[in-house]
Design an enzyme around this catalytic site. Structure first.
Site, PDB file in Angstrom:
ATOM      1  CG  ASP A 166      -1.865   1.201   1.217  1.00 34.21           C
ATOM      2  OD1 ASP A 166      -2.713   1.272   0.304  1.00 34.21           O
ATOM      3  OD2 ASP A 166      -1.764   2.067   2.106  1.00 34.21           O
ATOM      4  CD  GLU A 195      -1.743   5.886   3.384  1.00 32.50           C
ATOM      5  OE1 GLU A 195      -2.420   6.844   2.936  1.00 32.50           O
ATOM      6  OE2 GLU A 195      -2.241   4.784   3.683  1.00 32.50           O
ATOM      7  CG  HIS A 219      -7.020   5.831   6.354  1.00 37.64           C
ATOM      8  ND1 HIS A 219      -7.333   5.666   5.024  1.00 37.64           N
ATOM      9  CD2 HIS A 219      -8.190   5.770   7.031  1.00 37.64           C
ATOM     10  CE1 HIS A 219      -8.648   5.518   4.902  1.00 37.64           C
ATOM     11  NE2 HIS A 219      -9.185   5.574   6.098  1.00 37.64           N
ATOM     12  CG  ASP A 255      -4.623   1.039   4.797  1.00 41.84           C
ATOM     13  OD1 ASP A 255      -5.179   0.849   5.896  1.00 41.84           O
ATOM     14  OD2 ASP A 255      -4.804   2.062   4.118  1.00 41.84           O
TER      15      ASP A 255
END
Length: 335
Positions: free
Chosen positions: A44, A46, A186, A191
């Protein structure tokens, strides 16, 4: 922090980045491997925002390795300084501030490290809404000399294939359906861990439906991409028509206020609203959209779509009349 994050919007769903069509000729016999025999990196990112093509950057990336249906202890997690200020809206989403990435290595260092963690192209990448994360990686390939030619599976698409009775396929909803505990949402590592547990549950469900090889899982994902495109086109058309309905309803409302008590307007209003429908504020575009969508007040205009389960708008056949109603008629079919 987690209580705040639950109320935040999900990333937009990306269907136009065709994950399953890449490099299949290069994977050779890998597509015939059983799903349980493969090595996966569930990852994942961000980011500074939601628009990779407009300059948004990765500021955190993490991944976990799945082998023999188990998450291994080896994990990758890194924060990266992007050189781009992090907007407040994004900070509210993932909690990463400019101070937290200050003096951290740039993506030119972090991304090759992540690529080394992934290993060779026979490792399968897995992510939720994978097209979003892969778009960021692909845009950096040429500049940084790092290539991701791996097969990619998306838990969003796999959930859509398996759970076709609902249109709720965000990570929290899928985890809830499958009984997966959610922690650290998040954050890239949080995640990744949730997605890994979701993916392992989905593997069992896929195999129970006869989807047992990588190639079959990719084909199932392809099917969802192809279905999603006409669905989005139809819904876009309906939303445009909803705005037209709102104008009509507004005019009727104004006339109703002017002719209140005369008995002239009420029959016209009754003709617009389906019996039993709940009137909605004229500013509610989504509500007006519902009037012309499945189960709404004008559902009888689109019976082939309304008869499908909630969340599906992919009819087996679309009548010429319906195509004209949705603005999709061919010139030869135009009235």
């Amino acid at each position: 922090m987690e209580g705040t994050a639950e109320a935040l919007p999900e990333r937009p769903e990306f269907y136009d980045f065709s994950l399953g069509e890449q490099n299949r000729e290069e994977w050779g016999d890998l597509v015939n491997y059983p799903l349980g025999a493969l090595t996966y990196i569930v990852f994942d990112t961000e980011t500074t925002g939601l628009a990779p093509s407009k300059g948004d950057e990765i500021i955190q990336i993490a991944g976990v390795r799945v082998v023999n249906r188990r998450c291994w202890r080896g994990k990758f997690r890194s924060v990266s300084e992007s050189g781009r200020p992090i907007p407040k809206a994004s900070i509210r989403f993932h909690g990463i501030t400019d101070d937290m990435v200050k003096d951290k290595p740039g993506l030119e260092i972090v991304l090759p490290q992540f690529r080394a963690f992934v290993g060779d192209d026979y490792t399968v990448l897995v992510a939720h809404n994978a097209a979003f994360d892969m778009k960021f990686l692909k845009l950096k390939e040429q500049k940084l000399g790092v290539r991701f030619g791996n097969p990619v599976l998306d838990t969003l698409l796999l959930s859509g294939y398996l759970h076709d009775y609902t249109d709720d396929h965000n990570l929290d909803a899928i985890a809830d359906r499958l009984g997966v505990d959610v922690h650290g949402r998040h954050t890239a590592l949080g995640d990744s861990l949730v997605t890994a547990q979701v993916f392992l549950k989905l593997l069992d469900l896929l195999e129970a439906q006869g989807i047992k090889t990588l190639g079959q899982a990719l084909e199932a994902s392809d099917r969802m991409v192809k279905f999603a495109r006409p669905c989005r086109s139809f819904e876009s058309t309906m939303r445009q028509q909803s705005r037209e309905y709102i104008v009509i309803l507004f005019i009727v409302g104004v006339l109703g206020a002017q002719l209140s008590g005369t008995g002239v307007v009420q029959p016209a209003v009754d003709a617009i609203w389906h019996p039993g429908a709940v009137p909605l504020p004229l500013s509610d575009v989504a509500g007006a959209h519902h009037l012309a969508d499945r189960g709404g007040g004008n559902a009888r205009k689109f019976p082939s779509r309304i008869s499908l389960p909630h969340g599906k708008c992919f009819p087996a056949e679309v009548t010429p009349a319906e195509k004209r109603a949705t603005g999709g008629a061919d010139p030869a079919e135009a009235p």
